[in-house]
Enzyme design. Sequence first.
Site, short mmCIF file in Angstrom:
data_model
loop_
_atom_site.label_atom_id
_atom_site.label_comp_id
_atom_site.label_asym_id
_atom_site.label_seq_id
_atom_site.Cartn_x
_atom_site.Cartn_y
_atom_site.Cartn_z
N CYS A 94 0.71 -1.22 0.07
CA CYS A 94 0.01 -0.16 -0.07
C CYS A 94 0.73 1.15 0.01
O CYS A 94 0.23 2.01 -0.31
CB CYS A 94 -0.87 0.07 1.14
SG CYS A 94 -2.15 -1.33 1.19
N HIS B 176 -3.22 7.44 1.71
CA HIS B 176 -3.71 6.09 1.47
C HIS B 176 -5.16 5.77 2.04
O HIS B 176 -5.36 6.02 3.15
CB HIS B 176 -2.61 5.13 1.98
CG HIS B 176 -3.13 3.82 1.54
ND1 HIS B 176 -3.57 3.14 0.48
CD2 HIS B 176 -3.16 2.58 2.53
CE1 HIS B 176 -3.92 1.94 0.79
NE2 HIS B 176 -3.77 1.61 1.83
N ASN C 119 -9.97 -0.09 -0.51
CA ASN C 119 -8.49 0.08 -0.49
C ASN C 119 -8.02 -0.64 -1.80
O ASN C 119 -7.80 -1.82 -1.99
CB ASN C 119 -8.17 -0.68 0.85
CG ASN C 119 -6.54 -0.83 0.94
OD1 ASN C 119 -5.72 -0.31 -0.06
ND2 ASN C 119 -6.11 -1.27 1.88
N1 ACO Z 1 -18.34 -8.26 8.64
C1 ACO Z 1 -18.81 -8.41 10.20
N2 ACO Z 1 -18.04 -8.85 11.00
C2 ACO Z 1 -16.72 -8.78 10.84
C3 ACO Z 1 -16.12 -8.76 9.54
C4 ACO Z 1 -17.06 -8.39 8.49
N3 ACO Z 1 -16.80 -8.02 7.37
N4 ACO Z 1 -14.73 -8.84 9.91
C5 ACO Z 1 -14.58 -9.23 10.98
N5 ACO Z 1 -15.79 -9.22 11.46
C6 ACO Z 1 -15.85 -9.64 13.06
C7 ACO Z 1 -14.70 -10.40 13.69
O1 ACO Z 1 -14.70 -11.60 13.41
C8 ACO Z 1 -14.77 -10.11 15.09
O2 ACO Z 1 -15.78 -10.86 15.51
P1 ACO Z 1 -15.58 -11.35 17.17
O3 ACO Z 1 -15.62 -10.19 18.13
O4 ACO Z 1 -17.04 -12.25 17.34
O5 ACO Z 1 -14.35 -12.08 17.10
C9 ACO Z 1 -15.47 -8.57 15.09
O6 ACO Z 1 -15.94 -8.38 13.92
C10 ACO Z 1 -14.49 -7.55 15.55
O7 ACO Z 1 -13.40 -7.71 14.66
P2 ACO Z 1 -12.00 -6.87 14.66
O8 ACO Z 1 -11.00 -7.36 13.51
O9 ACO Z 1 -11.34 -6.62 16.15
O10 ACO Z 1 -12.65 -5.48 14.48
P3 ACO Z 1 -12.06 -4.03 14.07
O11 ACO Z 1 -12.76 -2.97 14.55
O12 ACO Z 1 -10.55 -4.06 14.26
O13 ACO Z 1 -12.03 -3.73 12.30
C11 ACO Z 1 -10.76 -3.90 10.60
C12 ACO Z 1 -11.58 -4.59 11.46
C13 ACO Z 1 -12.07 -2.89 9.66
C14 ACO Z 1 -10.28 -4.68 9.50
C15 ACO Z 1 -9.76 -2.77 11.14
O14 ACO Z 1 -9.08 -3.32 12.02
C16 ACO Z 1 -8.83 -2.05 10.19
O15 ACO Z 1 -9.34 -1.48 9.41
N6 ACO Z 1 -7.59 -2.57 10.14
C17 ACO Z 1 -6.61 -1.82 9.29
C18 ACO Z 1 -6.52 -2.93 8.22
C19 ACO Z 1 -5.87 -2.19 7.06
O16 ACO Z 1 -5.63 -0.90 6.76
N7 ACO Z 1 -5.36 -3.03 6.26
C20 ACO Z 1 -4.86 -2.82 4.89
C21 ACO Z 1 -3.29 -2.47 5.35
S1 ACO Z 1 -2.69 -1.69 3.85
C22 ACO Z 1 -2.08 -3.00 3.01
O17 ACO Z 1 -0.70 -3.26 2.74
C23 ACO Z 1 -2.86 -4.00 1.97
#
Ligand code: ACO
Length: 318
Positions: free
Chosen positions: A112, A245, A275
């Site tokens: 990214c 980004h 993204n």
């Molecule tokens: N729909 C519904 N529920 C979901 C989903 C979904 N799509 N995805 C995860 N959940 C659930 C999980 O299983 C978890 O359930 P549990 O509590 O029963 O275990 C719950 O939602 C919370 O999950 P978390 O991962 O703790 O949720 P969080 O609030 O952290 O949000 C997210 C997740 C959106 C991925 C966030 O952590 C984020 O944006 N992180 C950064 C990711 C990022 O920027 N990635 C790209 C990097 S760039 C690259 O190089 C590709």
Amino acid sequence: MRAFIRSTGSYLPERVVTNAELSRKVETSDEWIVQRTGIKERRIAAEGELTSHMATAAARMALENAKLTPADIDAIVVATTTPDDTFPAVAVKVQAALGMTHGFAFDVQAVCSGFVYALATASGIIANKGAKRILVIGAEKMSSIIDWNDRITCVLFGDGAGAVVLEATDDDSRGILTTHLHSDGRHRDLLYTNGGVASTGTAGKIQMQGREVFKHAVEALAQVVDEALAATGYKPEDISLLVPHQANLRIIEGTAKKLGMGMDKVVVTLDRHGNTSAASIPLALHEAVSGGRVKRGDLLLLEAMGGGFTWGSLLVRW
Ligand code: ACO
């Protein structure tokens, strides 16, 4: 010698995939995705539509907007994590598609942060008089490395490409003022693909520990934003526009808040693009430029963080 951004271009695949469509395939909801990420829909490449096709389309638009032809370009740098093939580089395929047999072309891989790395690399080549005009492109077909059954990752990513023409100038009132690149390979296990050319012989699919990535992203971006300001002596209030980004709206809002910037000074496209990894900054930049949000003399801050981890920032005087 300095490099300035002369023009921008972009390309998005036609097919729109909404959160509602994804919620019919995996256990998720529009509400969950919007609340946690800010993403409402993303574009997904058509079957047979490759990264090099999207990169070439964006490059053509950037050339057209600069009123230049491929003959005016000395080099092509493509930032991508999703090349058509293991080799040759996407950049070389773009070169051929544009009918260029002169100059040189290569890819940069920093996930990214790829576009920030590519701009920094190209601007260094220009400063060293290795080229006068470089097409710098960010292009990704993230849909090819997504596990469509994994709700944690499949809701986040999209496909597309953005491009700029970077040009040499001796006018020191404009151009790329400072670049700051970082990486730390210790965090590999937080964001990676479970496959690769030399390990499994496949591309693999994205694996991510979202919460951990989020935490690191907030810290890393704060660091590179501070570095860009410290290196130039500018203050947050001097920044005209933040072009971040596009990974997560909460991360973007966090960076803006830290800078004391209102969201009216931040370019946000992730609601419609998701993204798009290395394509996200040039796509956002093109949207801002073509929408009349950028004028000569503006100070733009570009920043990104991605797999590796890699992270970086750039300050650009338009
Ligand atoms: N729909 C519904 N529920 C979901 C989903 C979904 N799509 N995805 C995860 N959940 C659930 C999980 O299983 C978890 O359930 P549990 O509590 O029963 O275990 C719950 O939602 C919370 O999950 P978390 O991962 O703790 O949720 P969080 O609030 O952290 O949000 C997210 C997740 C959106 C991925 C966030 O952590 C984020 O944006 N992180 C950064 C990711 C990022 O920027 N990635 C790209 C990097 S760039 C690259 O190089 C590709």
